[in-house]
Design an enzyme around this catalytic site. Structure first.
Site, PDB file in Angstrom:
ATOM      1  N   TYR A  70       7.876  35.955  -8.349  1.00 11.66           N
ATOM      2  CA  TYR A  70       7.478  36.972  -7.374  1.00 11.66           C
ATOM      3  C   TYR A  70       7.158  36.355  -6.021  1.00 11.66           C
ATOM      4  CZ  TYR A  70       5.141  40.690  -4.938  1.00 11.66           C
ATOM      5  OH  TYR A  70       4.819  41.616  -3.998  1.00 11.66           O
ATOM      6  N   TRP A 123       7.643  37.046  -1.346  1.00 12.29           N
ATOM      7  CA  TRP A 123       8.395  37.617  -0.226  1.00 12.29           C
ATOM      8  C   TRP A 123       9.448  36.665   0.329  1.00 12.29           C
ATOM      9  CZ3 TRP A 123       7.606  41.809   3.573  1.00 12.29           C
ATOM     10  CH2 TRP A 123       7.025  42.934   2.989  1.00 12.29           C
TER      11      TRP A 123
HETATM   12  N1  LIG Z   1      -6.784  39.259  -2.860  1.00 10.57           N
HETATM   13  C1  LIG Z   1      -5.581  39.779  -2.597  1.00 10.57           C
HETATM   14  N2  LIG Z   1      -4.476  39.154  -3.048  1.00 10.57           N
HETATM   15  C2  LIG Z   1      -3.268  39.664  -2.783  1.00 10.57           C
HETATM   16  C3  LIG Z   1      -3.122  40.850  -2.028  1.00 10.57           C
HETATM   17  C4  LIG Z   1      -4.299  41.494  -1.572  1.00 10.57           C
HETATM   18  O1  LIG Z   1      -4.240  42.556  -0.930  1.00 10.57           O
HETATM   19  N3  LIG Z   1      -5.505  40.919  -1.853  1.00 10.57           N
HETATM   20  N4  LIG Z   1      -1.869  41.339  -1.768  1.00 10.57           N
HETATM   21  C5  LIG Z   1      -0.806  40.994  -2.704  1.00 10.57           C
HETATM   22  C6  LIG Z   1       0.497  41.362  -2.175  1.00 10.57           C
HETATM   23  S1  LIG Z   1       0.693  43.023  -1.799  1.00 10.57           S
HETATM   24  C7  LIG Z   1       1.515  40.487  -2.028  1.00 10.57           C
HETATM   25  S2  LIG Z   1       3.051  41.083  -1.565  1.00 10.57           S
HETATM   26  C8  LIG Z   1       1.360  39.069  -2.327  1.00 10.57           C
HETATM   27  C9  LIG Z   1       2.128  38.153  -1.379  1.00 10.57           C
HETATM   28  O2  LIG Z   1       2.302  36.915  -1.974  1.00 10.57           O
HETATM   29  P1  LIG Z   1       3.603  36.024  -1.740  1.00 10.57           P
HETATM   30  O3  LIG Z   1       4.795  36.875  -1.497  1.00 10.57           O
HETATM   31  O4  LIG Z   1       3.675  35.029  -2.817  1.00 10.57           O
HETATM   32  O5  LIG Z   1       3.196  35.311  -0.391  1.00 10.57           O
HETATM   33  P2  LIG Z   1       4.046  34.512   0.666  1.00 10.57           P
HETATM   34  O6  LIG Z   1       3.088  33.681   1.429  1.00 10.57           O
HETATM   35  O7  LIG Z   1       4.899  35.449   1.459  1.00 10.57           O
HETATM   36  O8  LIG Z   1       4.944  33.564  -0.246  1.00 10.57           O
HETATM   37  C10 LIG Z   1       6.292  33.306   0.003  1.00 10.57           C
HETATM   38  C11 LIG Z   1       6.554  31.827  -0.229  1.00 10.57           C
HETATM   39  O9  LIG Z   1       7.965  31.621  -0.133  1.00 10.57           O
HETATM   40  C12 LIG Z   1       8.209  30.476   0.682  1.00 10.57           C
HETATM   41  N5  LIG Z   1       9.550  30.623   1.278  1.00 10.57           N
HETATM   42  C13 LIG Z   1       9.906  31.205   2.440  1.00 10.57           C
HETATM   43  N6  LIG Z   1      11.228  31.163   2.613  1.00 10.57           N
HETATM   44  C14 LIG Z   1      11.745  30.537   1.532  1.00 10.57           C
HETATM   45  C15 LIG Z   1      13.084  30.190   1.136  1.00 10.57           C
HETATM   46  O10 LIG Z   1      14.077  30.470   1.794  1.00 10.57           O
HETATM   47  N7  LIG Z   1      13.227  29.546  -0.070  1.00 10.57           N
HETATM   48  C16 LIG Z   1      12.165  29.211  -0.845  1.00 10.57           C
HETATM   49  N8  LIG Z   1      12.411  28.582  -2.001  1.00 10.57           N
HETATM   50  N9  LIG Z   1      10.902  29.532  -0.486  1.00 10.57           N
HETATM   51  C17 LIG Z   1      10.698  30.185   0.679  1.00 10.57           C
HETATM   52  C18 LIG Z   1       7.085  30.484   1.698  1.00 10.57           C
HETATM   53  O11 LIG Z   1       6.905  29.195   2.260  1.00 10.57           O
HETATM   54  C19 LIG Z   1       5.907  30.948   0.836  1.00 10.57           C
HETATM   55  O12 LIG Z   1       5.239  29.877   0.247  1.00 10.57           O
HETATM   56  O13 LIG Z   1      -0.029  38.726  -2.302  1.00 10.57           O
HETATM   57  C20 LIG Z   1      -0.806  39.549  -3.169  1.00 10.57           C
HETATM   58  N10 LIG Z   1      -2.160  39.018  -3.251  1.00 10.57           N
HETATM   59  N1  LIG Z   2       0.551  41.552   9.457  1.00  6.21           N
HETATM   60  C1  LIG Z   2       0.835  41.706   8.148  1.00  6.21           C
HETATM   61  N2  LIG Z   2       1.249  42.910   7.696  1.00  6.21           N
HETATM   62  C2  LIG Z   2       1.519  43.088   6.378  1.00  6.21           C
HETATM   63  C3  LIG Z   2       1.414  42.025   5.448  1.00  6.21           C
HETATM   64  C4  LIG Z   2       0.958  40.767   5.945  1.00  6.21           C
HETATM   65  O1  LIG Z   2       0.803  39.790   5.184  1.00  6.21           O
HETATM   66  N3  LIG Z   2       0.679  40.650   7.278  1.00  6.21           N
HETATM   67  N4  LIG Z   2       1.730  42.234   4.117  1.00  6.21           N
HETATM   68  C5  LIG Z   2       2.567  43.391   3.780  1.00  6.21           C
HETATM   69  C6  LIG Z   2       2.479  43.723   2.351  1.00  6.21           C
HETATM   70  S1  LIG Z   2       3.260  42.689   1.248  1.00  6.21           S
HETATM   71  C7  LIG Z   2       1.876  44.832   1.876  1.00  6.21           C
HETATM   72  S2  LIG Z   2       1.910  45.175   0.210  1.00  6.21           S
HETATM   73  C8  LIG Z   2       1.201  45.784   2.772  1.00  6.21           C
HETATM   74  C9  LIG Z   2      -0.153  46.211   2.189  1.00  6.21           C
HETATM   75  O2  LIG Z   2      -0.587  47.362   2.774  1.00  6.21           O
HETATM   76  P1  LIG Z   2      -1.983  48.028   2.309  1.00  6.21           P
HETATM   77  O3  LIG Z   2      -2.186  47.829   0.877  1.00  6.21           O
HETATM   78  O4  LIG Z   2      -2.000  49.413   2.816  1.00  6.21           O
HETATM   79  O5  LIG Z   2      -2.982  47.151   3.196  1.00  6.21           O
HETATM   80  P2  LIG Z   2      -4.229  46.176   2.953  1.00  6.21           P
HETATM   81  O6  LIG Z   2      -4.274  45.373   4.213  1.00  6.21           O
HETATM   82  O7  LIG Z   2      -4.174  45.452   1.683  1.00  6.21           O
HETATM   83  O8  LIG Z   2      -5.450  47.156   2.897  1.00  6.21           O
HETATM   84  C10 LIG Z   2      -5.676  48.117   3.924  1.00  6.21           C
HETATM   85  C11 LIG Z   2      -7.137  48.483   3.981  1.00  6.21           C
HETATM   86  O9  LIG Z   2      -7.536  49.183   2.811  1.00  6.21           O
HETATM   87  C12 LIG Z   2      -8.947  49.172   2.796  1.00  6.21           C
HETATM   88  N5  LIG Z   2      -9.398  49.333   1.401  1.00  6.21           N
HETATM   89  C13 LIG Z   2      -9.549  48.401   0.453  1.00  6.21           C
HETATM   90  N6  LIG Z   2      -9.991  48.971  -0.699  1.00  6.21           N
HETATM   91  C14 LIG Z   2     -10.115  50.298  -0.449  1.00  6.21           C
HETATM   92  C15 LIG Z   2     -10.520  51.431  -1.213  1.00  6.21           C
HETATM   93  O10 LIG Z   2     -10.863  51.339  -2.396  1.00  6.21           O
HETATM   94  N7  LIG Z   2     -10.517  52.635  -0.594  1.00  6.21           N
HETATM   95  C16 LIG Z   2     -10.150  52.797   0.697  1.00  6.21           C
HETATM   96  N8  LIG Z   2     -10.165  54.026   1.214  1.00  6.21           N
HETATM   97  N9  LIG Z   2      -9.758  51.750   1.452  1.00  6.21           N
HETATM   98  C17 LIG Z   2      -9.733  50.528   0.879  1.00  6.21           C
HETATM   99  C18 LIG Z   2      -9.382  47.848   3.398  1.00  6.21           C
HETATM  100  O11 LIG Z   2     -10.415  48.069   4.359  1.00  6.21           O
HETATM  101  C19 LIG Z   2      -8.089  47.311   4.016  1.00  6.21           C
HETATM  102  O12 LIG Z   2      -8.285  46.834   5.332  1.00  6.21           O
HETATM  103  O13 LIG Z   2       0.986  45.179   4.043  1.00  6.21           O
HETATM  104  C20 LIG Z   2       2.178  44.614   4.585  1.00  6.21           C
HETATM  105  N10 LIG Z   2       1.925  44.309   5.978  1.00  6.21           N
HETATM  106 MO   LIG Z   3       2.762  43.332  -0.865  1.00  4.98          MO
END
Ligand SMILES: Nc1nc2c(c(=O)[nH]1)N[C@H]1C(S)=C(S)[C@@H](COP(=O)(O)OP(=O)(O)OC[C@H]3O[C@@H](n4cnc5c(=O)[nH]c(N)nc54)[C@H](O)[C@@H]3O)O[C@H]1N2
Ligand SMILES: Nc1nc2c(c(=O)[nH]1)N[C@H]1C(S)=C(S)[C@@H](COP(=O)(O)OP(=O)(O)OC[C@H]3O[C@@H](n4cnc5c(=O)[nH]c(N)nc54)[C@H](O)[C@@H]3O)O[C@H]1N2
Ligand SMILES: [Mo]
Length: 750
Positions: free
Chosen positions: A113, A115
């Protein structure tokens, strides 16, 4: 080859949009915003430092303890031995072969998993899956950390694939602008998050739409723990995290008690209200879910709740729900309950009314485009049928052979001997990282393709250095964007990095399936082939796409695929005639009560939405852990990408922790102080920022900092996942519960 004295400027694309890149010789020296982006992100600014950073993996590397003695312990602390490519590939191929012969392909975990990077061909996860399928398959994963729980629950409610619903059918921004009078945003709509979209979002529009909403006096109400989750000018109803379901129930209770429920819509378009109503009104448990009941749970006074419910019933109202709400224990409930509340309002299927998910989460949500499809590198088929919910990897490693429940099925966890990861950083994204670190010692071998020495690469046995998109040629396109990019190779590979395609081709060759994986094609051949397929798919849609040579010369084009005419409205045909356009649910209607879910017999997700407090939230706060931690996405980058270069910046690390003045004062903490954030699972450092814009009792620490090296008792840069709880949302969704965490904070001496 790149001429070392040359200077050039090109546009490239990324998950955070397009930007200009200046190259001198073999170095990226500067970036600038793309001229057509009204609201560019700061993220590309880190690229020049990141791409040439000392933390790039320079050579194929094997952990000494594993190389010499096949030792499993030492992941994260051992040194690495640099080896020539051929030797490292030989060793990895031999090991993969050993594992599949001894244990079968069901002992290989390849969910992988993450991005990774934009670019259609060099998509690391697709490359990994195709390779693993060509050698006989792998244990896969279902869903995403983003929306895993919603992907499980929402098909039961609306009968549709959740992602299709939100990307292809939800109301567009124009529809919202033209029709919505009250926008009720649970978890806000944050322009910072909508800067990002899978595969890229070129014109960052969200902030601009909110200016237009303000100009026409739309009421935009942010309901959540932080004011900054919605653009400036929006109203804010502060609520405790994880309490939204209680507030939604109370809003529904007002509708029902004051005769505001739309009975006609419920009768025509839904099933099961009669099974839900007794719970709502307190006939089943003696507890009406009134505003007075909800007030101490969510922290919203009853008058505010009543007034909001009346306003919602008397104006065109769109309820939006951030993805964060389902990223916590019982995350199924606010998602299901928001659908029920909207059904009771009876506006589902009307333009600018009803419910929508993830506006603001991803920049592409709300854009109405003609989907072109294509440019997809086939992953082949996976002969192994075992699939785990994506966020259950820690449980899987800890409990091989043990049964677990997931969305109506019960299966044993597979016994994993080898993990292959390309394009993700589980030591960024997974919860309770100290526990993951222990579980991670179980498999015999861990192989990672990575450009940088992330915490995951450091905890692997074999690390192959991967190129970044700036070191290879690709095409940038997304179904949620109306631009098409040629992504040129800007610089030669850094160090000895190779493309994931070349790495997997080298392994496939050694495992006797070279021709299955490559079909005899080079990366350039594949690019041409996929591009031509894409072009031909565009023809029947009436869209002309230039040939690859021309796209190369032009660098980028804007596609005429914005949907014209009346804008998109979710469920309009269904509302019009539910018999002629039924939903895909068993009843063909919106399921307020689901016989299917009821039959699963889960007490943590019964047959209709209910209020279920999570194990950790402010309602269960203790002396040892009195504060609720939320961990949103970082504004200054994408997840953990470019972290090592960002961390070099003065004052950037440790990460900033936002806390309320009341909570700060009693702890003697002021803005700028170094603090320790801790609970029984772990501890990290952070830099305090004291603000009135957060609900008392809540602290917010964004994700993105790399997990530190093992041995320290405090994570130095502020990775919130040392504190979060690794538990599924419920037996139904089994999504990640990142927002379920109680912590305390103490001032650290400098
Ligand atoms: N506490 C907490 N944890 C969370 C979340 C949260 O809201 N709170 N959000 C979750 C969510 S929604 C997400 S999507 C995840 C994100 O978690 P990840 O998708 O695992 O985060 P990234 O840092 O985007 O990891 C991508 C990795 O791929 C590598 N990479 C980039 N390009 C390439 C390539 O071409 N080839 C290879 N082999 N590698 C490459 C980058 O260097 C990086 O290390 O985190 C989750 N974790
Ligand atoms: N700049 C930037 N943008 C991103 C990403 C990034 O890494 N960087 N990651 C992308 C990815 S993979 C994803 S999945 C999306 C995630 O998009 P979302 O899941 O919508 O965003 P988050 O930033 O995880 O959370 C948004 C807000 O939800 C609020 N929140 C937390 N818990 C609760 C709750 O129980 N109730 C309510 N009402 N609010 C709550 C927090 O205050 C937080 O700031 O964002 C994407 N956009
Ligand atoms: Mo995500």
């Amino acid at each position: 080859m790149v001429d070392s004295s040359s200077k050039q400027t090109k546009v490239t694309s990324s998950h955070w949009g397009a930007f200009e890149v200046d190259v001198e010789g073999d170095r990226i020296v500067a970036t600038r915003p793309f001229s057509h982006d009204p609201h560019p992100t700061p993220i590309p600014g880190i690229l020049p430092a990141a791409v040439h950073h000392r933390t790039r993996v320079a050579h194929p590397s094997i952990r000494r303890g594993w190389l010499e003695k096949r030792k499993r312990d030492g992941r994260g602390s051992d040194e690495f031995v640099a080896l020539p490519w051929d030797e490292a590939l030989d060793i990895a191929a031999t090991e993969i072969d050993r594992v599949r012969r001894e244990y079968g392909n069901k002992a290989i975990f390849g969910g992988s998993y993450g991005w990774s990077s934009a670019g259609r061909f060099h998509h690391a996860q697709s490359q990994a899956h195709r390779f693993l399928n060509s050698i006989g398959g792998y244990v896969a994963s279902f869903g995403s950390y983003s929306t895993g729980c919603a992907q499980s629950i929402m098909p039961h409610v609306f009968g549709a694939n959740f992602l299709q619903l939100l990307y292809e059918h939800q109301d567009g921004w124009q529809t919202i602008h033209d029709h919505t009078q009250t926008l009720v945003m649970f978890g806000g709509i944050n322009p910072k998050n909508s800067q990002v979209s899978m595969g890229g979002v070129t014109e960052h529009e969200t902030a601009g739409w909110f200016h237009r909403f303000a100009a026409k006096d739309m009421r935009c109400i942010n309901i959540g723990p932080q004011r900054i989750d919605a653009p400036e000018g929006c109203e804010w109803i502060p609520v405790r995290p994880a309490s939204d379901t209680a507030l939604m129930l109370a809003l529904a209770h007002v509708l029902e008690s004051e005769g505001l429920t739309n009975r006609d819509f419920l009768a025509r378009c839904t099933v099961g209200f009669e099974r839900f109503r007794p719970y709502l009104m307190g006939e089943t448990d003696g507890q009406p879910k009134s505003p007075e009941w909800a007030a101490p749970l969510c922290g919203v006074d009853p008058d505010t709740t009543r007034n909001l419910a009346r306003r919602m019933a008397s104006t065109r109202t769109l309820v939006t729900v951030a993805w964060s709400l389902q990223r916590g224990e019982h995350g199924e409930q606010p998602y299901w309950m928001s659908a029920v509340l909207s059904a009771m309002l009876g506006q589902i299927g009307l333009p600018g009314g009803g419910v929508g998910y993830g506006y603001g989460a991803i920049g592409g949500v709300g854009k109405s485009l003609i989907g072109l499809g294509g440019m997809t590198f086939s992953q082949l088929t996976n002969p192994v049928e075992t699939v785990i919910p994506v966020a259950r990897i820690g449980d899987m490693l800890r409990n091989p052979g043990q049964p677990y429940d997931f969305n109506g099925r019960r299966e044993p966890y597979p016994d994993i001997r080898l993990i292959y990861w390309a394009g993700g950083n589980p030591y960024h994204h997974h919860q309770d990282l100290n526990a993951l670190h222990e579980a991670w010692q179980k498999p015999e071998t861990v192989i990672v393709n990575e450009p940088w020495w992330t915490a995951t690469a450091k905890r692997a046995d074999i690390v192959f250095p991967a190129t970044t998109p700036y070191e290879r040629e690709d095409i940038g396109r997304s179904n949620l964007d109306d631009y098409l990019f040629h992504m040129p190779r800007l610089i030669p590979p850094v160090g000895e990095a190779r493309d994931d395609y070349a790495i997997f081709a080298g392994l496939a060759e050694r495992l006797g399936v070279g021709a299955v994986f490559t079909e005899g094609r080079s990366a350039a051949d594949w690019l041409s082939l996929l591009y031509e397929e894409y072009r031909s798919l565009a023809v029947p849609k009436g869209v002309e796409v230039p040939d690859l040579e021309e796209l190369r010369a032009r660098n980028w084009i804007r596609l005429p695929i914005r949907a014209e005419g009346p804008n998109r409205t979710l469920f309009a045909p269904f509302r019009e005639n539910p018999e002629a356009s039924p939903l895909g649910t068993p009843s063909g209607k919106i399921e307020i009560f689901s016989e299917t879910i009821d039959a699963f017999g889960y007490d943590d997700c019964p047959g209709h939405p209910v209020w279920l407090p999570p194990s950790e939230w402010l309602g269960a706060a203790t002396v040892a852990a009195p504060l609720h931690l939320v961990s949103p996405q970082p504004g200054d980058k994408l997840h953990s990408q470019f972290e090592s270069a960002l961390a070099d910046r003065e004052g950037a690390r440790p990460e900033t922790l936002v806390m309320h003045p009341g909570d700060a004062t009693v702890r003697g903490i002021r803005t700028g102080d170094l603090v320790r954030v801790f609970n029984t699972r772990g501890a990290c450092r952070a830099r305090a920022s004291v603000s009135e814009d957060i609900h008392p009792g809540v602290v917010a620490l964004p994700t993105g900092a790399w997990f530190g090296d093992p041995g320290g008792n405090i994570d130095p840069d502020g990775n919130p996942n040392v504190l979060t709880k690794d538990v599924g949302t419920s037996r139904l969704g089994q999504g990640c519960s990142a927002h379920t965490a109680l912590v305390d904070v103490a001032r650290l001496e400098a």
